[in-house]
Design a protein around this motif. Structure first.
Motif, PDB file in Angstrom:
ATOM      1  N   SER B   7     116.284  41.554   4.580  1.00 43.22           N
ATOM      2  CA  SER B   7     115.979  40.571   5.620  1.00 43.22           C
ATOM      3  C   SER B   7     114.748  41.044   6.361  1.00 43.22           C
ATOM      4  O   SER B   7     114.726  42.166   6.873  1.00 43.22           O
ATOM      5  N   THR B   9     111.183  40.046   8.932  1.00 42.79           N
ATOM      6  CA  THR B   9     110.478  39.133   9.826  1.00 42.79           C
ATOM      7  C   THR B   9     109.003  39.224   9.480  1.00 42.79           C
ATOM      8  O   THR B   9     108.423  40.307   9.493  1.00 42.79           O
ATOM      9  N   LYS B  28     111.295  34.079   8.984  1.00 41.50           N
ATOM     10  CA  LYS B  28     112.410  35.000   8.719  1.00 41.50           C
ATOM     11  C   LYS B  28     112.816  34.769   7.273  1.00 41.50           C
ATOM     12  O   LYS B  28     113.110  33.642   6.880  1.00 41.50           O
ATOM     13  N   ASN B  97     115.105  47.053   5.026  1.00 38.70           N
ATOM     14  CA  ASN B  97     115.800  45.921   5.610  1.00 38.70           C
ATOM     15  C   ASN B  97     115.507  45.884   7.113  1.00 38.70           C
ATOM     16  O   ASN B  97     115.553  46.914   7.780  1.00 38.70           O
ATOM     17  N   GLY B  98     115.185  44.704   7.626  1.00 44.68           N
ATOM     18  CA  GLY B  98     114.929  44.576   9.057  1.00 44.68           C
ATOM     19  C   GLY B  98     113.482  44.822   9.469  1.00 44.68           C
ATOM     20  O   GLY B  98     113.144  44.681  10.638  1.00 44.68           O
TER      21      GLY B  98
END
Lengths: 636, 256, 225
Positions: B7, B9, B28, B97-98
């Motif tokens: 995931s 941004t 996103k 991730n992130g």
């Protein structure tokens, strides 16, 4: 019916080109500057032609959809370029290169064209060295050679794994010189969308300026297409993202015959597809097959990791079926057999991939030895897959790579439309039904540097085309035709994106018009492609404006053409009731499962004439073989 | 191969045309670690098109790291944080991730933005048209082995000639200097015997066009070498400097 | 001489001017440091050294003029390059990753140079002015050079700013030394790694050499000498 006159000169094979060069008419040096020539595409063929014609004094306009003419996909060719120099003293000759090429093409190319290719191959190497192409050298300062598939001599010249880049940059440098001298003008970020015929002759093109979306008209005394192959019809291929068939296809729809569209080459050693989001396939050099063993589990649906599958439960299928050549069988044989084992559900993890295992080489020459030989390939593999190939066998699967078919041309590289010349991969000549390694770049440069400069002069001085005005009705009509197509595309407001349709077309083609074909599958493919085409024209969604940089619109136009070309590939494959080279029909194989040619009925070039969308007329150019004996290829 | 999706941004530069003012747009996404960064953008675009929105304009072609078409600045690095890798070969497994990722076009005055992430690099072509060639006509070349070139020289020339013309050197340089690119082009020819006759003329003509195009001067930070996807060495800049200085002080032409 | 003008206004020419003037400044600094180090040999040695220079005053004046010109060219081209380079890169990236691809010294030349320039002004207005024009170099027939220096260095503000300036000089020289080799085109696989290391060593020696003097005299002054 169109008349297919190959214009192959009479006489002894080895003297045809030399004599013909004398017979052809010339254009006076001072008059050359009065003639405008349009070249579309700046790969090896286009760039070399533009440079050579500029040097002669013609006024050349070059068009490319790239931002710079240096980016054409020739740049990605890795292995090398063949020439019959015989620098290695291993009994190479022009005739041997000719013979290897025509045999490798499964005897489906014109003898005279292929011979000429072999004949000028030596000039190409001289030319490139003089340009400053840094080919690999021996310590003594001489050029270095390596061997390649389909030949028993070392005749391949190379520059690391970047031969295509270096050759293209060489041609690009000559092109730049002509730009500086004012003989050549380059128009980047322009896409050709139609060819303009005046009195049946090609005299201009319609271009879309890809930055502002405006349509532009250009006129000339002759038009050269050097726009590459159509492997991207399969959606996933080793071709660049933007490689397309639009220029060839639009010319085809204006009357140029499309020859042997079913001859496509599927390269055996590519990285397998990892998921639906994948955009293209990457080639791993074939040289890995020298030390790697290809295998799959014996049991279908075996999901154990490779190191847990014992030796007696592995199937080294190429070694089993072809004990003599083993893992080194030609590209088409290796590819087809990989497909078969995956069809049986024995692909790695039940999917579409086979192991390329170098563990024997690790034992024999050690990991360092392997690293020395293939280190850079291993790095590429790990970078892309995230898997360490020193610990796990590599996964490979065949991928569409090159298309031997293309627009029909005569010995002068002119299509059946007078004044429309086709060079390089875009034409059908020279390679027959299968191309050998290190021959594509040879053909592109041969066409551009050493064939077209002679034949174009002959065309101009015999047919004397006049300069035409771009305000003429032919240009207005052609531009309107292009504009209508664009408007129609932009009006589409359905559910699917262009890429989704393209991906589906690719699935149909790779399954049914890919490595092996059969009548039932081909008929299904034709039906499915027609349905998909109508779905495209009713249920696609396009965004953006015409007069703007619009990548979706660019792709849509290309996919629209692929949807027609894909059908013709299936039609051609269905017509050719034999197996040869890249075209393998399951109904026509020897008892051992090998390609079975039918020289009696199919020793011809199938040149398709466009009538309307989905309807073609077949024209045949018979192939005569006077200098080689037709034999069956066997690699047992 | 595939692990769980990441995931992320994303902040992606959007700019309608060369004349309009651009800004970052946030996305996103959930993406497979096996996808390349360009395949991630393909997927975003497919989604945008489905919603009837204008997709992100970015360029790429070969996706094998050799054509030099792609070249996005990812988190401040031309072609992203992985050394010696072109944007198209940058896979998402190199991110966590992130993570938040900024994707921008290459910045330099001579490389104006055309749309979103697409820039105009035609200045590079102009520099090469000024002299990056050997003057001879097709068909006049002697046999290839007449010109002996040591393996070392051929390799050094190829090291320079490997440049893919992507513009990462200019993008990485705080001065937007094109000297690594031009140095590589000059070196390729000035190392080879074939390039000698035009050696000093070439370097002067190419540098003049480079200066005219508005590229900055080199201040030897070597950021270019660090970010170059082909690892082209700054030795090439030194060679260009040497040739240029020599040309100016030794050549008999008063003006070039 | 049009060609020379074209040359010095070309991108490489500007670098060349920076490198040549920089190199000359480095030579000057070496001599300057050697002179300064006589301070460690005590009052007599230093005063003697300055008096010797005094004998050659006219030559020194000429050298000073040349040095001024060198500085002017160095500073002028430095500012010009900085300004033009900034213009070529008018838009910066949202994320600045330059620390991952280049060194601090190489990126901050204009600022380390700027600080050195401020120091130079301060330095000239104190020592150089005092030595040449203040008329206080002799008290009762005894030369005061040594005393002037040590007095200034007893001031914590002066000593600290001197030391800080020398740290920046170190950074400036660290990049400058290897940089002029590169600009002249002297880049070689065998020697360049050594030149880079030597450049850093040289920069440290110069910075420490100059800075050690205020440190020594300041600390000595604390001892209530």
């Amino acid at each position: 019916m169109i008349k297919l006159d190959s214009k192959v000169p009479e006489g002894i094979l080895a003297e045809k080109w030399t004599n013909h060069k004398f017979e052809m008419k010339l254009v006076n040096p001072a008059n050359k500057r009065k003639y405008d020539i349009i070249i579309v595409g700046t790969g090896l063929a286009g760039a070399s032609a533009a440079a050579a014609l500029g040097e002669l004094g013609y006024k050349v306009k070059v068009f490319t959809f790239h931002d710079s003419s240096r980016r054409a996909h020739s740049i990605a060719a890795q292995g090398g370029i063949n020439a019959a120099k015989n620098y290695t003293n291993d009994a190479d000759s022009v005739f041997r290169l000719f013979y290897d090429t025509i045999k490798g093409g499964d005897f489906r190319s014109r003898e005279a064209n292929t011979y000429r290719l072999a004949e000028v191959s030596n000039n190409i190497i001289d030319q490139c060295v003089a340009q400053g192409v840094p080919f690999a050298r021996e310590y003594g300062g001489m050029l270095s050679n390596r061997s390649f598939g389909g030949a028993q001599v070392s005749r391949t010249f190379y520059a690391r794994g970047e031969t295509g880049q270096q050759l293209l940059l060489g041609a690009y440098s000559s092109l730049n010189r002509q730009v500086k001298l004012g003989n050549v003008e380059i128009f980047p970020r322009r896409e050709m969308l139609d060819v303009v015929l005046v009195n049946g002759r090609a005299q201009g093109i319609i271009i879309r300026n890809l930055v502002n979306g405006k349509l532009e008209r250009y006129s000339a005394h002759a038009v050269l297409l050097a726009t590459g192959g159509y492997s991207n019809v399969y959606f996933l291929s080793t071709n660049a993202m933007n490689s397309n068939a639009t220029a060839s296809w639009r010319a085809h729809k204006r009357g140029a015959a499309f020859a042997n569209p079913c001859y496509t080459q599927i390269h055996p050693t590519c990285l397998p597809v990892h998921g639906e989001g994948q955009s293209k396939l990457v080639l791993m050099s074939e040289s890995l097959r020298n030390d790697g063993r290809i295998w799959v589990p014996k049991k279908a649906g075996d999901t154990r990791p490779p190191n847990e599958i014992p030796e007696d439960e592995r199937d080294y299928f190429l070694e089993r079926k072809y004990p003599a050549f083993g893992n080194l069988v030609p590209r088409d044989v290796a590819s087809r057999n990989a497909k078969y084992v995956c069809d049986e559900g024995r692909g790695v993890g039940g999917g579409r991939a086979v192991y390329l295992d170098l563990s024997d080489a690790f034992k024999r020459i050690g990991k360092d030895g392997v690293k020395d030989k293939y280190g850079n390939l291993f790095e590429i593999y790990e970078n892309i897959t995230g898997v360490d190939p020193y610990e796990n066998p590599m996964l490979i699967y065949p991928a569409p790579h090159y298309t031997m078919g293309g627009l029909w041309v005569d010995y002068h590289l002119m299509s059946n439309i007078h004044g429309l010349f086709v060079l390089g991969e875009a034409n059908f000549s020279d390679h027959g039904a299968n191309r050998l390694g290190a021959s594509a770049m040879m053909q592109g440069l041969a066409d551009g540097y050493f064939v077209i400069p002679y034949t174009i002069g002959n065309y101009i001085s015999t047919e004397k085309p006049e300069k035409v005005d771009t305000d003429g009705s032919e240009f207005i009509d052609a531009e309107k035709n292009v504009d209508d197509t664009i408007k129609k595309l932009l009006s589409l407001n359905g559910k699917h994106t262009v890429d989704e349709i393209h991906r589906r077309l690719g699935h149909i083609l790779i399954d049914k018009v890919g490595m092996s074909r059969n009548e039932k599958g081909l008929n299904e493919a034709i039906k499915e492609i027609r349905e998909l085409r109508s779905e495209f024209w009713t249920d696609t969604k396009l965004v953006g404006k015409a007069e703007d940089l619009n990548l979706t619109l660019e792709r849509a136009g290309r996919v629209a053409d692929f949807l027609e070309l894909g059908e013709l590939m299936a039609v051609d494959a269905l017509n050719r009731n034999e197996s040869c080279g890249g075209h393998f029909r399951e109904e026509y194989e020897t008892p051992e499962g090998e390609a079975l040619r039918n020289d009696e009925e199919y020793a011809y070039v199938a040149a398709w004439e466009f009538e309307e969308v989905g309807k073609w007329q077949l024209n045949k150019e018979p192939l005569k073989f006077e200098n080689v004996k037709l034999s069956a290829r066997s690699y047992k | 191969m595939s692990n769980e999706n990441l995931s992320l941004t994303l902040h992606i530069w959007r700019q309608e045309s060369s004349k309009s003012v651009g800004s970052f747009e946030e996305f996103k996404v959930s993406v497979s670690p096996d996808a390349s960064i360009l395949e991630m953008l393909d997927e975003i675009n497919n989604g945008l098109e489905k919603e009837g929105k204008i997709p992100i304009a970015f360029e790429s072609d070969c996706r094998e790291g050799i054509c030099g078409t792609c070249g996005l600045v990812v988190n401040g690095h031309p072609h992203g944080p992985l050394p010696k890798t072109a944007t198209c070969q940058l896979h998402m497994r190199n991110f966590k991730n992130g993570d938040t990722i900024y994707i921008e076009p290459m910045r330099a005055k001579p490389f104006p933005v055309i749309k979103d992430l697409i820039i105009d690099r035609s200045a590079f072509d102009k520099i090469q048209q000024a002299g990056a060639f050997i003057s001879f006509n097709t068909g006049s070349a002697p046999d290839a082995n007449v010109i002996l070139i040591s393996k070392e020289t051929a390799d050094a020339s190829l090291d320079a000639a490997e440049c893919i013309g992507c513009g990462a050197c200019v993008a990485a340089c705080k001065n937007a200097s094109a000297m690594l690119f031009v140095g590589a082009k000059v070196s390729q020819f000035s190392l080879l015997p074939q390039g000698q006759p035009e050696r000093y003329k070439r370097v002067q003509e190419m540098v003049a066009v480079m200066d005219e195009a508005g590229f900055g001067s080199c201040t030897n930070t070597y950021a270019c070498e660090a970010e170059c996807p082909k690892g082209i060495s700054v030795t090439n800049i030194a060679r260009m400097n040497r040739d240029f200085i020599k040309a100016k002080f030794i050549s008999k032409e008063v003006e070039v | 001489m049009g060609w020379l003008w074209t040359f010095t206004n070309s991108s490489i020419g500007k670098k060349f001017v920076m490198a040549v003037t920089g190199l000359l400044v480095i030579l000057f600094l070496l001599i300057h440091l050697a002179g300064n180090l006589t301070l460690y040999w005590g009052e007599g040695a230093f005063n003697g050294y300055v008096s010797v220079l005094d004998i050659f005053k006219p030559i020194i004046r000429i050298i000073e003029v040349i040095l001024t010109l060198i500085f002017i060219f160095h500073i002028y081209d430095g500012i010009r390059l900085w300004y033009e380079n900034k213009k070529a890169k008018s838009i910066r990236y949202k994320i600045n990753a330059s620390s991952e691809n280049s060194t601090f010294s190489s990126r901050w030349m204009i600022w380390t140079g700027g600080i050195i320039f401020i120091f130079l002004v301060m330095h000239l207005s104190t020592f150089w002015y005092a030595f040449n024009f203040s008329g206080k170099t002799e008290v009762d027939g005894i030369e005061q050079y040594y005393n002037i220096v040590t007095t200034w260095f007893q001031s914590p503000v002066y000593a600290v700013s001197y030391i800080i300036a020398m740290i920046f000089l170190g950074f400036h020289l660290n990049h400058a030394f290897q940089s002029f080799f590169q600009t002249f085109g002297w880049n070689h696989k065998k020697y360049t790694p050594f030149i880079k290391k030597f450049g850093t060593f040289f920069a440290i020696v110069m910075a420490v050499g100059f800075a050690s003097i205020p440190i020594y005299f300041f600390i000595s002054s604390l001892g209530g000498k």
